[in-house]
Design a protein around this motif. Structure first.
Motif, PDB file in Angstrom:
ATOM      1  N   UNK A 163       5.350  58.022  41.857  1.00  0.00           N
ATOM      2  CA  UNK A 163       6.571  58.394  42.576  1.00  0.00           C
ATOM      3  C   UNK A 163       7.647  58.790  41.569  1.00  0.00           C
ATOM      4  N   UNK A 164       8.245  59.986  41.837  1.00  0.00           N
ATOM      5  CA  UNK A 164       9.405  60.371  41.036  1.00  0.00           C
ATOM      6  C   UNK A 164      10.640  60.149  41.888  1.00  0.00           C
ATOM      7  N   UNK A 165      11.581  59.394  41.318  1.00  0.00           N
ATOM      8  CA  UNK A 165      12.808  59.069  42.041  1.00  0.00           C
ATOM      9  C   UNK A 165      14.000  59.415  41.162  1.00  0.00           C
ATOM     10  N   UNK A 166      15.154  59.567  41.814  1.00  0.00           N
ATOM     11  CA  UNK A 166      16.394  59.784  41.058  1.00  0.00           C
ATOM     12  C   UNK A 166      17.422  58.782  41.543  1.00  0.00           C
ATOM     13  N   UNK A 167      18.150  58.224  40.594  1.00  0.00           N
ATOM     14  CA  UNK A 167      19.179  57.256  40.948  1.00  0.00           C
ATOM     15  C   UNK A 167      20.373  58.008  41.528  1.00  0.00           C
ATOM     16  N   UNK A 168      20.790  57.634  42.696  1.00  0.00           N
ATOM     17  CA  UNK A 168      21.848  58.375  43.398  1.00  0.00           C
ATOM     18  C   UNK A 168      23.165  58.338  42.639  1.00  0.00           C
ATOM     19  N   UNK A 169      23.421  57.282  41.897  1.00  0.00           N
ATOM     20  CA  UNK A 169      24.711  57.153  41.206  1.00  0.00           C
ATOM     21  C   UNK A 169      24.777  58.029  39.968  1.00  0.00           C
ATOM     22  N   UNK A 170      23.639  58.235  39.286  1.00  0.00           N
ATOM     23  CA  UNK A 170      23.658  58.959  38.009  1.00  0.00           C
ATOM     24  C   UNK A 170      22.810  60.220  38.028  1.00  0.00           C
ATOM     25  N   UNK A 171      22.033  60.425  39.095  1.00  0.00           N
ATOM     26  CA  UNK A 171      21.096  61.552  39.219  1.00  0.00           C
ATOM     27  C   UNK A 171      20.009  61.520  38.146  1.00  0.00           C
ATOM     28  N   UNK A 172      19.867  60.373  37.455  1.00  0.00           N
ATOM     29  CA  UNK A 172      18.835  60.239  36.429  1.00  0.00           C
ATOM     30  C   UNK A 172      17.481  60.059  37.098  1.00  0.00           C
ATOM     31  N   UNK A 173      16.481  60.805  36.615  1.00  0.00           N
ATOM     32  CA  UNK A 173      15.163  60.804  37.240  1.00  0.00           C
ATOM     33  C   UNK A 173      14.213  59.859  36.499  1.00  0.00           C
ATOM     34  N   UNK A 174      13.375  59.142  37.258  1.00  0.00           N
ATOM     35  CA  UNK A 174      12.352  58.256  36.692  1.00  0.00           C
ATOM     36  C   UNK A 174      11.068  58.405  37.489  1.00  0.00           C
ATOM     37  N   UNK A 175       9.946  58.144  36.806  1.00  0.00           N
ATOM     38  CA  UNK A 175       8.643  58.205  37.474  1.00  0.00           C
ATOM     39  C   UNK A 175       7.971  56.838  37.379  1.00  0.00           C
ATOM     40  N   UNK A 176       7.495  56.340  38.507  1.00  0.00           N
ATOM     41  CA  UNK A 176       6.801  55.053  38.557  1.00  0.00           C
ATOM     42  C   UNK A 176       5.392  55.263  39.097  1.00  0.00           C
ATOM     43  N   UNK A 177       4.443  54.595  38.479  1.00  0.00           N
ATOM     44  CA  UNK A 177       3.080  54.558  39.008  1.00  0.00           C
ATOM     45  C   UNK A 177       2.861  53.170  39.600  1.00  0.00           C
ATOM     46  N   UNK A 178       2.616  53.128  40.895  1.00  0.00           N
ATOM     47  CA  UNK A 178       2.477  51.845  41.598  1.00  0.00           C
ATOM     48  C   UNK A 178       0.990  51.530  41.737  1.00  0.00           C
ATOM     49  N   UNK A 179       0.565  50.480  41.025  1.00  0.00           N
ATOM     50  CA  UNK A 179      -0.851  50.101  41.057  1.00  0.00           C
ATOM     51  C   UNK A 179      -1.002  48.630  41.455  1.00  0.00           C
ATOM     52  N   UNK A 180      -2.144  48.043  41.091  1.00  0.00           N
ATOM     53  CA  UNK A 180      -2.479  46.698  41.553  1.00  0.00           C
ATOM     54  C   UNK A 180      -1.625  45.597  40.953  1.00  0.00           C
ATOM     55  N   UNK A 181      -1.892  44.374  41.437  1.00  0.00           N
ATOM     56  CA  UNK A 181      -1.074  43.214  41.070  1.00  0.00           C
ATOM     57  C   UNK A 181      -1.128  42.913  39.579  1.00  0.00           C
TER      58      UNK A 181
END
Length: 685
Positions: free
Chosen positions: A546-564
């Motif tokens: 998932x690529x997301x951007x922080x609404x306050x700073x518009x800074x973009x980050x990518x997270x890979x969501x996997x197992x525990x």
């Protein structure tokens, strides 16, 4: 003195004439008044301080009743006069003199005590009088020295039994005459054996040792012949004493006399039963004799006797077997009896006490099962059953050590067996179950019948992380825990566990290892392996990037969501259990989510979602660790899809993973780099 005594007599006669005392009490009261000391059965020794002829009473100082008044008539009936040379009086009048006597003249002190008590007293009575007032140091050491002197003095007679009285005779009798008189007067072979043993010890001190030994040997030979078949154990003891007498005196064997070989070669001889009939101190010599006269099959007879012998005897039998290179046969016999649940309570009690590294491969959960069976089998023999049951309850580490290497299913079976066992009452069961739960917290649910939310929730994990956990578990149960058990056994052999730092350190490590083992078992039972191949990518779920951007700073980050267990912060791989993953899961592109972060609130907007593809499930899954079913990533929404078996809501019966074919790879998004997740060895791409 005579005039004073005469005056007291006149006063007492006057009191008798007045009817204040009886005429027959005059002599008794005269003795009490003259000696000045008395003894009362309840109040002990008293000093008579005054006699009041007006009120017809004594004033007496007893230890706990100083100045006690007692009517003369009552005193005559209840008090015993003590002479000035009585040990009780000497303790009051001159304690220092007695202490000096104890240090320098043992015989005089013992003589004083015996004469004070009528010429004889038991060892317990002597000790009670002298300790701690006269002899404040080590009584046992003092008595051993005194005993050696007494035995050489012809005035004293020391009995064979400690409970019989020691006697003092005014006329001296030689040691040989005393021992031979006792030997002739003894009734039965058992009684004669005790005197004969004293003859052996004191033979050098006798005036004519050959004569005494010869008479004793002839008498013993006669009785051995009559006891050979009816009481073989007693006959064997007598043979040993007879042979010792002959060896000490230098006399030759008597032709035709019964030997130990004649006893051991008797038909239908029950070896273990014979051993149990003699004192434990003689077991070692009997074993040596048995092996000597049965050179070919002694070890077979001993192995067959293990299950009918007492724990003390088993210890000797095992020692002989091990010393003569029969350890493997011993272990095979133990393993067979334990696996068949035929091991006796005494045999298992010995094994529980032993618990050395030698038997580490036998000591396991099956031993505890055998113990439960043995206790139930001996329910009508309370003595045997209680000994084993009490040891299990008192040894806090026994149960934990026996189940230390067992897997969770075995532990569950043992727990159920303990719960259903009639061998322990409810309080004892709770105590034992608490020990199991301490090492295996997951068992708590089996005991209480409750399921926690955490236990009901499955863990979605990648095959790679699942393989790592399995390897950790296998190393724990196959290497670390057995090694720790050996360390405990070695440390225990050093003795004195209270000051044994090696033992304490090993036990602390055992606690850590067992806690980690229980933790891994719980995790592996809840784990559901997946390759994240069924992820659609329309919403955030486990197995998406998932690529997301922080609404306050518009800074973009990518997270890979996997197992525990897949977190890797350097690659921005996060577990689906983290707060940010939980906030993102279930949302689509364009959605905004917020979550708490270090006390504040962060708000993200989802810009892009792409599935992560990982190759299929492994072909081979190690069987040592608890198995985990294959699960699809849809479990992130609370649904469990077990590819290899039926879905379950509890970890008690997880489906085993099986080979799964992977669908065609999903092309990852060009702008999202794939995470570095390698499938476990043996997996199919």
């Amino acid at each position: 003195m005579d005039a004073q005594k005469s005056g007291i007599r006149q006063q007492l006669e006057a009191l008798a004439a007045q009817g204040k005392i009886g005429a027959r009490q005059i002599e008794k009261l005269l003795a009490l008044t003259t000696s000045g000391f008395c003894y009362h059965n309840h109040w002990g020794v008293g000093r008579i301080t005054t006699m009041d002829v007006v009120l017809a009473r004594f004033s007496i100082d007893f230890p706990n009743k100083p100045g006690h008044h007692m009517d003369l008539s009552f005193a005559a009936e209840s008090l015993k006069p003590l002479g000035r040379d009585h040990i009780y009086v000497r303790k009051i009048v001159n304690m220092d003199e007695l202490r000096q006597m104890a240090a320098l003249n043992h015989l005089e002190l013992i003589k004083l005590v015996l004469k004070s008590l009528g010429g004889k007293a038991t060892l317990e009575q002597i000790q009670k009088i002298l300790v701690p007032d006269v002899i404040g140091d080590d009584w046992r050491k003092w008595w051993e020295a005194a005993r050696m002197e007494i035995k050489k003095d012809g005035h004293f007679v020391i009995p064979a039994k400690k409970t019989d009285p020691i006697v003092y005779n005014e006329v001296e009798i030689s040691l040989q005459d005393r021992l031979m008189a006792d030997f002739r007067a003894a009734k039965g072979l058992k009684a004669r054996l005790a005197i004969a043993a004293e003859l052996v010890k004191n033979l050098p001190e006798l005036t004519d040792p050959k004569s005494a030994a010869g008479e004793a040997i002839n008498t013993l030979n006669s009785e051995i012949a009559t006891h050979q078949r009816t009481q073989p154990a007693t006959a064997l003891e007598a043979i040993f004493v007879r042979d010792d007498l002959r060896s000490a005196s230098g006399l030759p064997p008597v032709e035709g006399e019964v030997t130990a070989g004649d006893i051991w070669t008797q038909p239908d001889l029950k070896v273990a039963e014979l051993f149990e009939q003699v004192p434990a101190t003689k077991h070692r010599r009997m074993l040596q004799s048995f092996c000597q006269f049965n050179p070919d099959n002694w070890h077979v007879a001993i192995l067959n006797s293990l299950n009918t012998a007492s724990a003390k005897l088993v210890s000797e039998l095992a020692r002989v077997l091990i010393q003569n290179d029969h350890l493997n046969e011993l272990k095979e016999t133990l393993a067979r009896l334990i696996s068949q649940h035929q091991a006796s309570s005494e045999l298992l009690l010995w094994l529980a006490r032993e618990r050395s590294d030698t038997f580490a491969d036998i000591l396991g959960p099956e031993v505890f099962r055998a113990m439960l069976s043995a206790i139930e089998r001996d329910q009508f023999n309370e003595r045997k059953a209680n000994k084993l049951r009490d040891f299990i309850l008192s040894d806090q580490s026994l149960l934990v050590e026996l189940i230390g290497t067992a897997d969770i299913d075995v532990i569950k079976d043992l727990t159920r067996a303990l719960q259903l066992s009639p061998s322990f009452d409810d309080m004892d069961k709770r105590s034992l179950l608490a020990r199991i739960v301490k090492s295996y917290p997951v068992i708590q649910t089996l005991i209480t019948g409750e399921q926690t939310a955490r236990q009901e929730t499955h863990l979605i994990v990648s095959w790679t992380s699942l393989e790592r956990r399995r390897q950790e578990y296998n190393e724990l149960v196959q290497k670390k825990i057995p090694a720790n058990s050996r360390e405990i056994a070695i440390a225990r052999s050093y003795g004195d566990l209270r000051e044994n730092h090696e033992y304490k350190a090993a036990k602390e490590m055992q606690k850590l290892l067992m806690n980690r083992k229980a933790e891994l078992e719980e995790q592996l039972l809840r784990a559901r392996g997946t390759d994240f191949s069924n992820v659609k990518g329309d919403v955030v779920s486990v197995g998406t990037r998932v690529r997301v951007s922080e609404t306050a700073t518009s800074q973009s980050e990518t997270f890979t969501i996997l197992g525990a267990w897949d977190s890797d912060p350097e690659q921005n791989i996060i577990s689906y259990l983290t707060p940010i993953a939980q906030a993102l899961i279930g949302h689509g592109v364009g959605d905004e989510v917020e979550f708490e972060f270090h006390g504040g609130v962060k708000r993200y907007k989802i810009e892009h979602i792409a599935p992560v593809f990982q190759p299929a499930a492994p072909l081979v899954v190690p069987e040592t660790a608890p198995s985990a079913p294959v699960a699809s990533a849809s479990e992130s929404t609370g649904q469990t899809t077990a590819i290899a078996g039926p879905a379950t809501s509890t970890p008690e019966a997880p489906a085993a993973p099986m080979e799964a074919s992977a669908p065609a790879p999903t092309e990852p998004a060009a702008d999202l780099p794939p995470p570095q997740l390698n499938p476990p060895s043996g997996s199919a791409a």
